[in-house]
Design a protein around this motif. Structure first.
Motif, PDB file in Angstrom:
ATOM      1  N   TRP A 126       0.837  -1.198   0.000  1.00  0.00           N
ATOM      2  CA  TRP A 126       0.000   0.000   0.000  1.00  0.00           C
ATOM      3  C   TRP A 126       0.873   1.249   0.000  1.00  0.00           C
ATOM      4  CZ3 TRP A 126      -2.670   2.287   4.875  1.00  0.00           C
ATOM      5  CH2 TRP A 126      -3.467   3.381   4.498  1.00  0.00           C
ATOM      6  N   ASN A 127       0.841   1.981  -1.081  1.00  0.00           N
ATOM      7  CA  ASN A 127       1.538   3.263  -1.190  1.00  0.00           C
ATOM      8  C   ASN A 127       0.626   4.340  -0.593  1.00  0.00           C
ATOM      9  OD1 ASN A 127       2.568   5.415  -3.977  1.00  0.00           O
ATOM     10  ND2 ASN A 127       3.201   5.403  -1.853  1.00  0.00           N
ATOM     11  N   PHE A 128       0.691   4.492   0.746  1.00  0.00           N
ATOM     12  CA  PHE A 128      -0.292   5.319   1.447  1.00  0.00           C
ATOM     13  C   PHE A 128       0.049   6.808   1.454  1.00  0.00           C
ATOM     14  CE2 PHE A 128       2.808   3.930   4.555  1.00  0.00           C
ATOM     15  CZ  PHE A 128       3.056   5.058   5.324  1.00  0.00           C
ATOM     16  N   SER A 129       1.336   7.137   1.184  1.00  0.00           N
ATOM     17  CA  SER A 129       1.702   8.551   1.177  1.00  0.00           C
ATOM     18  C   SER A 129       3.059   8.742   0.511  1.00  0.00           C
ATOM     19  CB  SER A 129       1.758   9.098   2.613  1.00  0.00           C
ATOM     20  OG  SER A 129       2.205  10.455   2.636  1.00  0.00           O
ATOM     21  N   GLY A 130       3.130   9.590  -0.504  1.00  0.00           N
ATOM     22  CA  GLY A 130       4.408   9.937  -1.113  1.00  0.00           C
ATOM     23  C   GLY A 130       5.254   8.737  -1.468  1.00  0.00           C
ATOM     24  N   ASN A 131       6.469   8.703  -0.898  1.00  0.00           N
ATOM     25  CA  ASN A 131       7.396   7.592  -1.161  1.00  0.00           C
ATOM     26  C   ASN A 131       7.330   6.498  -0.096  1.00  0.00           C
ATOM     27  OD1 ASN A 131       8.350   8.922  -3.450  1.00  0.00           O
ATOM     28  ND2 ASN A 131       9.940  10.001  -2.286  1.00  0.00           N
ATOM     29  N   PHE A 132       6.286   6.515   0.728  1.00  0.00           N
ATOM     30  CA  PHE A 132       6.113   5.488   1.757  1.00  0.00           C
ATOM     31  C   PHE A 132       5.226   4.365   1.231  1.00  0.00           C
ATOM     32  CE2 PHE A 132       7.239   9.125   4.391  1.00  0.00           C
ATOM     33  CZ  PHE A 132       8.082   8.564   5.343  1.00  0.00           C
ATOM     34  N   VAL A 133       5.687   3.129   1.417  1.00  0.00           N
ATOM     35  CA  VAL A 133       4.910   1.959   1.019  1.00  0.00           C
ATOM     36  C   VAL A 133       4.893   0.976   2.183  1.00  0.00           C
ATOM     37  CG1 VAL A 133       4.634   0.078  -0.635  1.00  0.00           C
ATOM     38  CG2 VAL A 133       5.612   2.259  -1.387  1.00  0.00           C
ATOM     39  N   LEU A 134       3.693   0.523   2.546  1.00  0.00           N
ATOM     40  CA  LEU A 134       3.540  -0.442   3.631  1.00  0.00           C
ATOM     41  C   LEU A 134       3.231  -1.807   3.033  1.00  0.00           C
ATOM     42  CD1 LEU A 134       3.317  -0.920   6.727  1.00  0.00           C
ATOM     43  CD2 LEU A 134       0.847  -0.492   6.492  1.00  0.00           C
ATOM     44  N   TRP A 135       4.061  -2.778   3.374  1.00  0.00           N
ATOM     45  CA  TRP A 135       3.841  -4.161   2.949  1.00  0.00           C
ATOM     46  C   TRP A 135       3.262  -4.946   4.113  1.00  0.00           C
ATOM     47  CZ3 TRP A 135       8.485  -6.470  -0.264  1.00  0.00           C
ATOM     48  CH2 TRP A 135       8.753  -5.625  -1.360  1.00  0.00           C
ATOM     49  N   PHE A 136       2.306  -5.836   3.820  1.00  0.00           N
ATOM     50  CA  PHE A 136       1.773  -6.710   4.862  1.00  0.00           C
ATOM     51  C   PHE A 136       1.496  -8.084   4.270  1.00  0.00           C
ATOM     52  CE2 PHE A 136      -1.734  -8.589   7.350  1.00  0.00           C
ATOM     53  CZ  PHE A 136      -1.086  -8.686   8.567  1.00  0.00           C
ATOM     54  N   GLY A 137       1.983  -9.109   4.954  1.00  0.00           N
ATOM     55  CA  GLY A 137       1.771 -10.473   4.497  1.00  0.00           C
ATOM     56  C   GLY A 137       3.038 -11.290   4.652  1.00  0.00           C
ATOM     57  N   GLN A 138       3.118 -12.364   3.878  1.00  0.00           N
ATOM     58  CA  GLN A 138       4.301 -13.231   3.910  1.00  0.00           C
ATOM     59  C   GLN A 138       5.149 -12.988   2.680  1.00  0.00           C
ATOM     60  OE1 GLN A 138       4.292 -17.538   5.211  1.00  0.00           O
ATOM     61  NE2 GLN A 138       4.643 -17.856   3.019  1.00  0.00           N
ATOM     62  N   THR A 139       6.436 -12.707   2.897  1.00  0.00           N
ATOM     63  CA  THR A 139       7.366 -12.480   1.803  1.00  0.00           C
ATOM     64  C   THR A 139       8.794 -12.536   2.347  1.00  0.00           C
ATOM     65  OG1 THR A 139       7.818 -11.064  -0.112  1.00  0.00           O
ATOM     66  CG2 THR A 139       7.458  -9.955   2.002  1.00  0.00           C
ATOM     67  N   LYS A 140       9.765 -12.279   1.480  1.00  0.00           N
ATOM     68  CA  LYS A 140      11.159 -12.275   1.909  1.00  0.00           C
ATOM     69  C   LYS A 140      11.441 -11.085   2.828  1.00  0.00           C
ATOM     70  CE  LYS A 140      12.747 -14.339  -2.443  1.00  0.00           C
ATOM     71  NZ  LYS A 140      13.520 -14.097  -3.682  1.00  0.00           N
ATOM     72  N   LEU A 141      12.179 -11.331   3.884  1.00  0.00           N
ATOM     73  CA  LEU A 141      12.617 -10.252   4.754  1.00  0.00           C
ATOM     74  C   LEU A 141      13.786  -9.511   4.096  1.00  0.00           C
ATOM     75  CD1 LEU A 141      12.512 -11.990   8.251  1.00  0.00           C
ATOM     76  CD2 LEU A 141      10.774 -10.572   7.164  1.00  0.00           C
ATOM     77  N   PRO A 142      13.997  -8.240   4.440  1.00  0.00           N
ATOM     78  CA  PRO A 142      15.061  -7.438   3.813  1.00  0.00           C
ATOM     79  C   PRO A 142      16.430  -7.739   4.411  1.00  0.00           C
ATOM     80  CG  PRO A 142      13.859  -6.096   5.388  1.00  0.00           C
ATOM     81  CD  PRO A 142      13.142  -7.423   5.333  1.00  0.00           C
ATOM     82  N   GLY A 143      16.897  -8.969   4.205  1.00  0.00           N
ATOM     83  CA  GLY A 143      18.181  -9.384   4.739  1.00  0.00           C
ATOM     84  C   GLY A 143      19.279  -9.279   3.707  1.00  0.00           C
ATOM     85  N   ASN A 144      19.909 -10.417   3.366  1.00  0.00           N
ATOM     86  CA  ASN A 144      21.016 -10.354   2.412  1.00  0.00           C
ATOM     87  C   ASN A 144      20.505 -10.210   0.977  1.00  0.00           C
ATOM     88  OD1 ASN A 144      20.107 -13.164   2.811  1.00  0.00           O
ATOM     89  ND2 ASN A 144      21.713 -13.694   1.341  1.00  0.00           N
ATOM     90  N   ARG A 145      21.254  -9.458   0.188  1.00  0.00           N
ATOM     91  CA  ARG A 145      20.850  -9.119  -1.175  1.00  0.00           C
ATOM     92  C   ARG A 145      20.618 -10.368  -2.024  1.00  0.00           C
ATOM     93  NH1 ARG A 145      21.550  -4.464  -4.133  1.00  0.00           N
ATOM     94  NH2 ARG A 145      22.829  -3.613  -2.436  1.00  0.00           N
ATOM     95  N   GLU A 146      21.528 -11.338  -1.922  1.00  0.00           N
ATOM     96  CA  GLU A 146      21.443 -12.518  -2.772  1.00  0.00           C
ATOM     97  C   GLU A 146      20.128 -13.267  -2.568  1.00  0.00           C
ATOM     98  OE1 GLU A 146      24.383 -16.189  -4.062  1.00  0.00           O
ATOM     99  OE2 GLU A 146      24.221 -15.665  -1.930  1.00  0.00           O
ATOM    100  N   ARG A 147      19.622 -13.294  -1.344  1.00  0.00           N
ATOM    101  CA  ARG A 147      18.361 -13.989  -1.079  1.00  0.00           C
ATOM    102  C   ARG A 147      17.187 -13.249  -1.689  1.00  0.00           C
ATOM    103  NH1 ARG A 147      15.130 -16.617  -1.734  1.00  0.00           N
ATOM    104  NH2 ARG A 147      13.932 -18.100  -0.472  1.00  0.00           N
TER     105      ARG A 147
END
Length: 411
Positions: A126-147
């Motif tokens: 959800w792009n709720f304001s400007g350059n802010f985007v809220l993700w909700f659900g199951q997906t990859k966590l923002p860990g290592n780039r290769e993953r």
């Protein structure tokens, strides 16, 4: 039986989408951009449907005393069905990815209600304001780039040992993402995530606390072409040098698995038969640090990653203080990978990976792996043939030689 039910549901769903032509427009995109795209008559929703699979053949040798004891296998490494688009408003996007192969569905346990793990991604953005985007659900966590790089967009046949030992992979929760520019070209991206901390497809039990991840990425020369910072190889042949520097820190509060939200659960007092009892786990705070970079310019690419995992109390102990034999896989890893496109469709690549777990705690020797790869891109990452040869030096143990050949097709 469960697999056949899933296939029937997918078939019925796709058939209904094709037959219901009066309710929406059906658009057939170019190869590699999805099987088809549906758009509501009033343009209030869209759905792109995609399919991909990887056919993999491997041969492995014991390389300690010459080439001996070869073993080989052939399998469908991955098979995925993908849906994405927007709902109600272009500011509310979604993504669903289902795993159809045995490898994709593996990991059934009491925590997944003893069911195959079909769902890889099920996510709202959800792009709720400007350059802010809220993700909700199951997906990859923002860990290592290769993953985070999709397995469809890898430079070599598969990811490195660093990823397999240190990744924090997928989980259920939310992510807040934002980006801004410091100058006309200097771009900054920030991500904060809070997740359940147990891994993907968990239906029963949230042992311990939650998992918190923060990631910052710096782009001193501006953004990459076509999201190239999360694609292997410089298939876009960047005219100007492009660089992305990333740092991520993950904290899993009272984690009960050997690799943060991955690995196996650490049981105490021989209570594996009581896995849903909250008192039968060793729990400790686990932190993981990732530092990585991606550089691309005129067909040349370089990716480097460093990972470090630590734990407050890495050794699992029974209630009487004796060791259970389970421990957190603490230590660090380094991965350096580079490639060069000798033509628009042929690339040579090389990779070096070092894994150094704490031997006193884990009892494991360090590993060094050297990989040479060759890729033929028939239609970019959407249709490619990749092969590589890896030599793994595992301390004083059996060294290994691995050859792989893979065909990847992505509709």
């Amino acid at each position: 039986m469960k697999v056949s039910i899933l296939h029937k549901v997918v078939l019925i769903f796709c058939t209904c989408m094709f037959l219901n032509t009066e309710a929406q427009k059906t658009i057939a995109p170019e190869f590699g951009k999805g099987l088809f795209k549906l758009v509501g008559k009033d343009n209030s929703w869209s759905m792109k449907v995609g399919l991909r699979f990887q056919s993999l053949a491997t041969t492995n040798w014991n390389a300690s005393n010459g080439i001996s004891n070869p073993s080989s296998s052939m399998l469908i490494r991955r098979s995925r069905l993908k849906f994405d688009g927007f709902a109600y408003s272009p500011k509310l996007k979604y993504k669903v990815e289902l795993g159809l192969s045995n490898r994709d569905q593996s990991g059934a346990s009491a925590y997944t209600s003893n069911a195959p793990r079909y769902i890889l991604d099920a996510l709202l953005k959800w792009n709720f304001s400007g350059n802010f985007v809220l993700w909700f659900g199951q997906t990859k966590l923002p860990g290592n780039r290769e993953r985070v790089i999709s397995s469809a967009n890898l430079q070599q046949v598969d990811r490195s040992l660093l990823n397999s030992r240190f990744t924090i992979d997928r989980d259920m929760g939310f992510q807040l993402r934002h980006h801004f520019k410091l100058t006309d070209t200097f771009l900054v991206k920030e991500i904060f995530s809070m997740a359940q901390g147990e891994g993907r497809n968990i239906t029963t039990g949230n042992i311990g606390g939650h998992q918190y991840t923060t990631r910052i990425e710096l782009f001193p020369f501006g953004d990459f072409t076509s999201k190239g910072d999360y694609k292997g190889s410089d298939l876009a042949f960047e005219e100007q040098p492009k660089l992305s520097l990333g740092i991520a820190y993950d904290f899993n509060n009272n984690a009960s698995k050997t690799r943060s939200n991955q690995g196996s659960y650490m049981f105490i007092d021989n209570t594996k038969d009581k896995i849903l009892n909250d008192r039968v786990y060793h729990r400790t705070n686990i932190s993981t640090l990732f530092i990585d970079a991606m550089y691309k310019h005129k067909g040349f690419s370089l990716m480097a990653e460093y990972a470090n995992r630590d734990a407050k109390d890495p050794l699992a102990k029974n209630s009487d203080g004796s060791l259970t034999g389970d421990e957190v896989q603490v230590g660090h890893g380094l991965n350096i990978q580079t490639g060069y496109l000798v033509s628009k469709t042929v690339e040579v690549s090389a990779r070096y990976t070092n894994i150094s777990l704490d031997k006193i705690i884990t009892g494991k020797d360090s590993e060094n792996q050297y990989t040479l790869g060759l890729s033929k891109y028939v239609a970019g990452h959407s249709l490619k043939v990749q092969t590589d040869l890896s030599y793994t030096d595992i301390g004083f143990k059996t060294n290994q030689l691995l050859y792989r050949l893979q065909v990847d097709i992505h509709f």
